[in-house]
Every structure is written in structure tokens, then in C-alpha cells.
Scaffold this motif. Sequence first.
Motif, PDB file in Angstrom:
ATOM      1  N   GLY A   1       6.285 -11.388  -5.166  1.00 17.70           N
ATOM      2  CA  GLY A   1       7.531 -10.646  -5.046  1.00 17.70           C
ATOM      3  C   GLY A   1       7.382  -9.465  -4.103  1.00 17.70           C
ATOM      4  N   CYS A   2       8.213  -8.449  -4.297  1.00 12.93           N
ATOM      5  CA  CYS A   2       8.263  -7.305  -3.388  1.00 12.93           C
ATOM      6  C   CYS A   2       7.045  -6.406  -3.546  1.00 12.93           C
ATOM      7  CB  CYS A   2       9.517  -6.481  -3.655  1.00 12.93           C
ATOM      8  SG  CYS A   2      11.058  -7.356  -3.372  1.00 12.93           S
ATOM      9  N   VAL A   3       6.573  -5.865  -2.427  1.00 12.16           N
ATOM     10  CA  VAL A   3       5.600  -4.767  -2.438  1.00 12.16           C
ATOM     11  C   VAL A   3       6.430  -3.491  -2.387  1.00 12.16           C
ATOM     12  CG1 VAL A   3       3.618  -3.719  -1.306  1.00 12.16           C
ATOM     13  CG2 VAL A   3       3.957  -6.198  -1.186  1.00 12.16           C
ATOM     14  N   ARG A   4       6.497  -2.770  -3.508  1.00 10.71           N
ATOM     15  CA  ARG A   4       7.467  -1.691  -3.648  1.00 10.71           C
ATOM     16  C   ARG A   4       6.913  -0.294  -3.372  1.00 10.71           C
ATOM     17  NH1 ARG A   4      12.165  -3.469  -5.928  1.00 10.71           N
ATOM     18  NH2 ARG A   4      12.081  -5.604  -6.749  1.00 10.71           N
ATOM     19  N   CYS A   5       5.615  -0.110  -3.466  1.00  7.94           N
ATOM     20  CA  CYS A   5       5.063   1.225  -3.274  1.00  7.94           C
ATOM     21  C   CYS A   5       3.614   1.109  -2.828  1.00  7.94           C
ATOM     22  CB  CYS A   5       5.160   2.054  -4.565  1.00  7.94           C
ATOM     23  SG  CYS A   5       4.417   1.247  -6.018  1.00  7.94           S
ATOM     24  N   MET A   6       3.122   2.159  -2.169  1.00  5.22           N
ATOM     25  CA  MET A   6       1.732   2.179  -1.732  1.00  5.22           C
ATOM     26  C   MET A   6       1.290   3.611  -1.488  1.00  5.22           C
ATOM     27  SD  MET A   6       2.025   0.766   2.217  1.00  5.22           S
ATOM     28  CE  MET A   6       2.054  -0.923   1.657  1.00  5.22           C
ATOM     29  N   VAL A   7      -0.023   3.823  -1.577  1.00  9.51           N
ATOM     30  CA  VAL A   7      -0.628   5.117  -1.285  1.00  9.51           C
ATOM     31  C   VAL A   7      -1.983   4.849  -0.666  1.00  9.51           C
ATOM     32  CG1 VAL A   7      -1.629   5.325  -3.599  1.00  9.51           C
ATOM     33  CG2 VAL A   7      -1.204   7.379  -2.240  1.00  9.51           C
ATOM     34  N   MET A   8      -2.424   5.711   0.254  1.00  8.36           N
ATOM     35  CA  MET A   8      -3.632   5.431   1.009  1.00  8.36           C
ATOM     36  C   MET A   8      -4.420   6.710   1.232  1.00  8.36           C
ATOM     37  SD  MET A   8      -3.983   3.260   4.586  1.00  8.36           S
ATOM     38  CE  MET A   8      -2.648   4.112   5.412  1.00  8.36           C
ATOM     39  N   ASP A   9      -5.758   6.603   1.141  1.00  8.66           N
ATOM     40  CA  ASP A   9      -6.634   7.682   1.566  1.00  8.66           C
ATOM     41  C   ASP A   9      -7.550   7.143   2.660  1.00  8.66           C
ATOM     42  OD1 ASP A   9      -8.617   6.237   0.258  1.00  8.66           O
ATOM     43  OD2 ASP A   9      -8.802   7.631  -1.422  1.00  8.66           O
ATOM     44  N   HIS A  10      -8.703   7.775   2.880  1.00  6.79           N
ATOM     45  CA  HIS A  10      -9.576   7.353   3.972  1.00  6.79           C
ATOM     46  C   HIS A  10     -10.250   6.002   3.700  1.00  6.79           C
ATOM     47  CE1 HIS A  10      -9.017  11.195   5.863  1.00  6.79           C
ATOM     48  NE2 HIS A  10      -9.435  11.824   4.776  1.00  6.79           N
ATOM     49  N   ASN A  11     -10.476   5.680   2.431  1.00  3.34           N
ATOM     50  CA  ASN A  11     -11.286   4.513   2.094  1.00  3.34           C
ATOM     51  C   ASN A  11     -10.514   3.357   1.491  1.00  3.34           C
ATOM     52  OD1 ASN A  11     -13.748   5.876   2.836  1.00  3.34           O
ATOM     53  ND2 ASN A  11     -13.604   7.002   0.907  1.00  3.34           N
ATOM     54  N   LYS A  12      -9.398   3.625   0.850  1.00  4.97           N
ATOM     55  CA  LYS A  12      -8.710   2.553   0.133  1.00  4.97           C
ATOM     56  C   LYS A  12      -7.194   2.690   0.230  1.00  4.97           C
ATOM     57  CE  LYS A  12      -9.494   5.031  -4.233  1.00  4.97           C
ATOM     58  NZ  LYS A  12     -10.367   6.039  -3.583  1.00  4.97           N
TER      59      LYS A  12
END
Length: 252
Positions: free
Chosen positions: A180-191
Motif C-alpha cells: 500500500g501507500c508509503v505515508r511517512c519517512m524520516v532519515m538521518d546520516h545512516n538510516k
Amino acid sequence: MIQWSNSTLVKTAWRALGHETSAVDSCCVCDTVAATGGSDGTIFVWNRATGELLRRTRAHVCEVTMLQHVQEDIFASASYECNIRVWYDATSVSLRHGEEVSCFTTNRTHRMVSGCNDKLVRVWDLQTHKLLHSCVGHQGEIYCVAVNENLIASGDSQATVRLWSWDGNALFVSDSVHIGCVRCMVMDHNKLVTGGDSRRIVVWDLKQYAHHKHHVLHRNPFLVSRVMMTTTCLVTSSPDMPGVLSIIQFAP
């Protein structure tokens, strides 16, 4: 308005008068001020320490769906319209899009990334307000974007996660991990952490462009709509359980 101090875990509260006739749909803060966006399209800017109203601006025709601090006293806002408005005090510059803007974020160095229902990820220069790149490749509406110093990530309604360089070059694509939908995301330097339908949270290794072997199932019933990340945990929420936050611990 309620503010939490990260260092002392003490909350301070003051009443933000002005939204009596509309709901507060979005908000953001910086060191000295807080901004709130209403369902009537109005943005209020407040002194964080005292709660004093500094200015009130009719920013959009309909509700302010997104509001983000860019730098210093500069904010950006979006609504159910085909533009993002970058605010300098009471004046603004419009960044035009082909269709409704669904998400945007900034890397704090005069660049903004936005996602749109026209399936394009756009990179903007906030000093010149010009479009630098349009990232082409998504087959569904863009639901979320995230950035770090080197990469841009985006997710869409077709379960696809993509990584891009800041020059607009495609680096990685996956359409087989989410459902289904990818609704949210967060990112740092490694992941990179992505959340979406079917209670699925995926942690991606940015050094190898690979997802971890296990998926974390969300405690809420169906979809993950918001995710935040610290060095030790994920904080997620779902509209299926209003008022409930799930905290998932992990090793740094």
C-alpha cells in the motif's frame, strides 16, 4: 499552545487566542517564535516565551495543511493548492507546482524538496526561488519526502521508496517491501525509516541501500501516518487510534 522542554521535560502552556473560529491544522516552532496554521487558511505567528501574537496573515484560500520552519524567521506553508508559499514576515514567494502539493521539507541550507500529486519530486533553491531539478520516476502520487546532507528520499501511493542525489539523479528504488501507500519517512546520516499501510515500518541501511531483514509491525491497527526518530527510539502515530503514540526502542 503547549511546549515541551527536551532538556528538563517540563511543559509550559499558553493560550493561543485567534483560532476561535477555526481548527489548528498545523504548527511549527523555532528558537523564538511558533507558527500555527488554521482551517480557514490563516497563519498566526507567536512569541514562544510569552504567547504574544506577533502577526496574523491570511495565507491560503483553504486550510493550512503543512507548516514548516525554514531558517531564522522564515516559514513555508502549503494547502490544497498547487503551490508552496515561503514567508518572510508578512510577505511571501510562491513556488508553483503542477498539482496539489502533498509534502515538503528543507535541508536548512537554502534548499527545499517537495512532493506533488503529479508524481514529481522537486528540488528548489530558496535564495532564488527557482526550480533546480524535477526527479522523475514515481508511478504514484508522492506522499512523503525526507532529506539528509547527501540524499533525498521519497515515498508514493504505489508502495515505492526511491533515493535521489541532490542533483536529481536516481540512485535506488524499491517497490516490493511496503504494502500500500508509503505515508511517512524520516532519515538521518545512516538510516531511513519508512512507514505506511498494513502496520509496516521498514528500516533501511543507507550505506548499502538495503532494508533490514525484519519489519517492525506497528502497535496501531492499520496504517502508520507519522514517524519521528531519535538516536534510541521511533515515535509513531496512526489515525486509527487518535491520541495514542507508540514508542519503539532500538539500539543506537
